[in-house]
Design a protein around this motif. Structure first.
Motif, PDB file in Angstrom:
ATOM      1  N   ALA A 123      30.141  52.580  36.843  1.00 36.38           N
ATOM      2  CA  ALA A 123      31.050  53.663  36.074  1.00 36.38           C
ATOM      3  C   ALA A 123      32.236  53.182  35.387  1.00 36.38           C
ATOM      4  O   ALA A 123      32.881  53.113  34.416  1.00 36.38           O
ATOM      5  CB  ALA A 123      31.400  55.048  36.874  1.00 36.38           C
ATOM      6  N   ALA A 124      33.045  52.261  36.380  1.00 40.21           N
ATOM      7  CA  ALA A 124      34.338  51.645  36.064  1.00 40.21           C
ATOM      8  C   ALA A 124      34.110  50.414  34.964  1.00 40.21           C
ATOM      9  O   ALA A 124      34.937  50.332  34.078  1.00 40.21           O
ATOM     10  CB  ALA A 124      35.098  51.131  37.446  1.00 40.21           C
ATOM     11  N   LEU A 125      33.167  49.807  35.303  1.00 38.89           N
ATOM     12  CA  LEU A 125      32.444  48.731  33.989  1.00 38.89           C
ATOM     13  C   LEU A 125      32.321  49.359  32.945  1.00 38.89           C
ATOM     14  O   LEU A 125      32.694  48.714  31.847  1.00 38.89           O
ATOM     15  CB  LEU A 125      31.635  48.048  34.609  1.00 38.89           C
ATOM     16  CG  LEU A 125      31.313  46.689  34.134  1.00 38.89           C
ATOM     17  CD1 LEU A 125      32.243  45.629  34.304  1.00 38.89           C
ATOM     18  CD2 LEU A 125      30.051  45.883  34.489  1.00 38.89           C
ATOM     19  N   ALA A 126      31.743  50.374  32.892  1.00 36.45           N
ATOM     20  CA  ALA A 126      31.524  51.245  31.513  1.00 36.45           C
ATOM     21  C   ALA A 126      32.640  51.651  30.916  1.00 36.45           C
ATOM     22  O   ALA A 126      32.953  51.526  29.587  1.00 36.45           O
ATOM     23  CB  ALA A 126      30.272  52.370  32.008  1.00 36.45           C
ATOM     24  N   ALA A 127      33.584  52.039  31.811  1.00 37.57           N
ATOM     25  CA  ALA A 127      34.667  52.630  31.105  1.00 37.57           C
ATOM     26  C   ALA A 127      35.559  51.342  30.510  1.00 37.57           C
ATOM     27  O   ALA A 127      36.046  51.435  29.301  1.00 37.57           O
ATOM     28  CB  ALA A 127      35.787  53.403  32.136  1.00 37.57           C
ATOM     29  N   ARG A 128      35.556  50.171  31.353  1.00 34.82           N
ATOM     30  CA  ARG A 128      36.286  48.961  30.867  1.00 34.82           C
ATOM     31  C   ARG A 128      35.451  48.563  29.460  1.00 34.82           C
ATOM     32  O   ARG A 128      36.094  48.037  28.465  1.00 34.82           O
ATOM     33  CB  ARG A 128      36.056  47.838  31.613  1.00 34.82           C
ATOM     34  CG  ARG A 128      37.195  48.249  32.978  1.00 34.82           C
ATOM     35  CD  ARG A 128      36.884  47.273  34.048  1.00 34.82           C
ATOM     36  NE  ARG A 128      37.003  45.957  33.783  1.00 34.82           N
ATOM     37  CZ  ARG A 128      36.766  44.949  34.513  1.00 34.82           C
ATOM     38  NH1 ARG A 128      36.181  45.190  35.598  1.00 34.82           N
ATOM     39  NH2 ARG A 128      36.853  43.725  34.205  1.00 34.82           N
ATOM     40  N   LEU A 129      34.246  48.635  29.298  1.00 35.67           N
ATOM     41  CA  LEU A 129      33.324  48.131  28.162  1.00 35.67           C
ATOM     42  C   LEU A 129      33.488  49.121  26.999  1.00 35.67           C
ATOM     43  O   LEU A 129      33.970  48.510  26.083  1.00 35.67           O
ATOM     44  CB  LEU A 129      32.044  48.140  28.572  1.00 35.67           C
ATOM     45  CG  LEU A 129      30.998  47.695  27.422  1.00 35.67           C
ATOM     46  CD1 LEU A 129      31.303  46.213  27.235  1.00 35.67           C
ATOM     47  CD2 LEU A 129      29.709  47.591  27.980  1.00 35.67           C
ATOM     48  N   ARG A 130      33.872  50.234  27.361  1.00 34.92           N
ATOM     49  CA  ARG A 130      34.181  51.200  26.136  1.00 34.92           C
ATOM     50  C   ARG A 130      35.510  50.959  25.602  1.00 34.92           C
ATOM     51  O   ARG A 130      35.816  50.995  24.241  1.00 34.92           O
ATOM     52  CB  ARG A 130      34.131  52.660  26.486  1.00 34.92           C
ATOM     53  CG  ARG A 130      32.478  53.079  26.691  1.00 34.92           C
ATOM     54  CD  ARG A 130      32.453  54.586  26.939  1.00 34.92           C
ATOM     55  NE  ARG A 130      33.343  55.110  28.108  1.00 34.92           N
ATOM     56  CZ  ARG A 130      32.718  55.285  29.320  1.00 34.92           C
ATOM     57  NH1 ARG A 130      31.543  55.038  29.503  1.00 34.92           N
ATOM     58  NH2 ARG A 130      33.624  55.853  30.356  1.00 34.92           N
TER      59      ARG A 130
END
Length: 343
Positions: A138-145
């Motif tokens: 979830a944290a990685l997806a937020a950084r990717l967005r």
């Protein structure tokens, strides 16, 4: 029935060969001349209208962001694989634990056995590992967005830059097409007009091979070097010019047909002897060989291979009897083919 002598036919074929060769070499010279014109050999390119410094700056801004996005995507893929492996391991351990507990229940052994507690804690650890991996995802997806949002702004600016350059390029290409067509028209238009005028005036002269060759050259230049380069703005100019040329050619054909019919009426109204003298000998023989009247050019029926003595359409005498020997022959013959008496 060919009225031409053998040497005449040979010379005529050689004259047509000269006309074709003359047209061919003129076409090659004209094509080389047009190809070497500087305004026709350097069409505009899209790169000429693109703001290169701004494009370079935006690409430099996008490069680290794109690299960061690719790195995050690779990291997310690896994390997803770990998540799948952890989930698969948890499901295997849980299935094994459930089977083991069912066996102990069947043997009436206590569920508070230290081994049961240890295996339950192991499953809890695997479940916590899955939850931890889900949180990292979830944290990685937020950084990717966030990185993708940062990429969207300069990418949109780059697309806007390219769109503006495309608009300027299209306008420049239309101007270049008009300029190229104008140059070709200045060269081909007078050339075609000169060839038509020359053909109309000199096509019956003894220099007719060069006249025909120049006409073929003019027609080739018009239909090959000019017409395909006619600019098309929504097809209005192309089809408009086509309609205008069709109208002009149609009117010319109608005038020619009306003049042709008027001449034929005048010829048919003239006396018989005058009509016969106005028809060329070669034309008369060719028409009779095709079973056509030399005057009105309509078809003539043959009876047992013999043409009628008079044309049933215009009344022209086609055959008559020789005044000396009485042999029947074509009225256009200058001498009787039986006795040789001049007609």
């Amino acid at each position: 029935m060919n009225p031409s002598r053998g040497p005449e036919r040979l010379v005529r074929a050689g004259q047509w060969l000269i006309a074709l060769l003359f047209a061919y070499f003129l076409i090659q010279v004209g094509g080389a001349l047009i190809a070497d014109l500087p305004l026709l050999s350097s069409p505009p390119r899209l790169e000429q209208f693109l703001d290169q410094p701004a494009k370079t700056a935006l690409e430099a801004e996008l490069q680290p962001l794109e690299s960061r996005r690719e790195a995050l995507q690779e990291q997310a893929e690896r994390l997803g694989e770990r998540q799948q492996q952890a989930q698969a391991r948890y499901e295997r351990e849980k299935a094994s634990f459930d089977n083991w507990r069912s066996t102990r229940s069947a043997t009436a052994q206590s569920d508070q056995n230290p081994e049961v507690i240890a295996r339950a804690r192991q499953l809890d650890g695997l479940l916590q590992q899955q939850q931890q991996l889900s949180g990292e995802q979830a944290a990685l997806a937020a950084r990717l967005r966030q990185v993708q949002a940062s990429i969207a702004v300069p990418r949109q600016q780059l697309q806007q830059l390219q769109s503006e350059a495309q608009g300027r390029f299209q306008a420049a290409r239309q101007r270049a097409e008009l300029r190229a067509f104008g140059i070709r028209l200045l060269l081909v238009g007078p050339l075609l007009g000169l060839s038509l005028w020359q053909f109309r005036r000199f096509h019956r002269s003894d220099q007719w091979p060069f006249v025909w060759g120049f006409l073929l050259f003019g027609l080739f230049a018009f239909f090959v070097e000019l017409v395909p380069y006619l600019p098309s703005f929504g097809a209005y100019i192309r089809y408009g010019v086509g309609a205008l040329l069709t109208f002009l050619v149609g009117r010319a054909l109608i005038r020619w047909l009306n003049g042709y019919l008027a001449r034929k009426q005048q010829e048919q109204a003239a006396p018989q002897e005058q009509r016969q003298h106005t028809i060329r000998y070669e034309k008369a023989l060719q028409s009779l060989a095709r079973s056509q009247c030399p005057s009105c050019e309509r078809s003539l029926p043959r009876r047992e291979g013999v043409l009628p003595n008079y044309c049933m359409h215009c009344g022209l005498q086609l055959q008559h009897d020789c005044s000396q020997c009485g042999a029947l022959h074509y009225a256009c013959f200058p001498y009787c083919p039986s006795c040789g008496k001049p007609a």
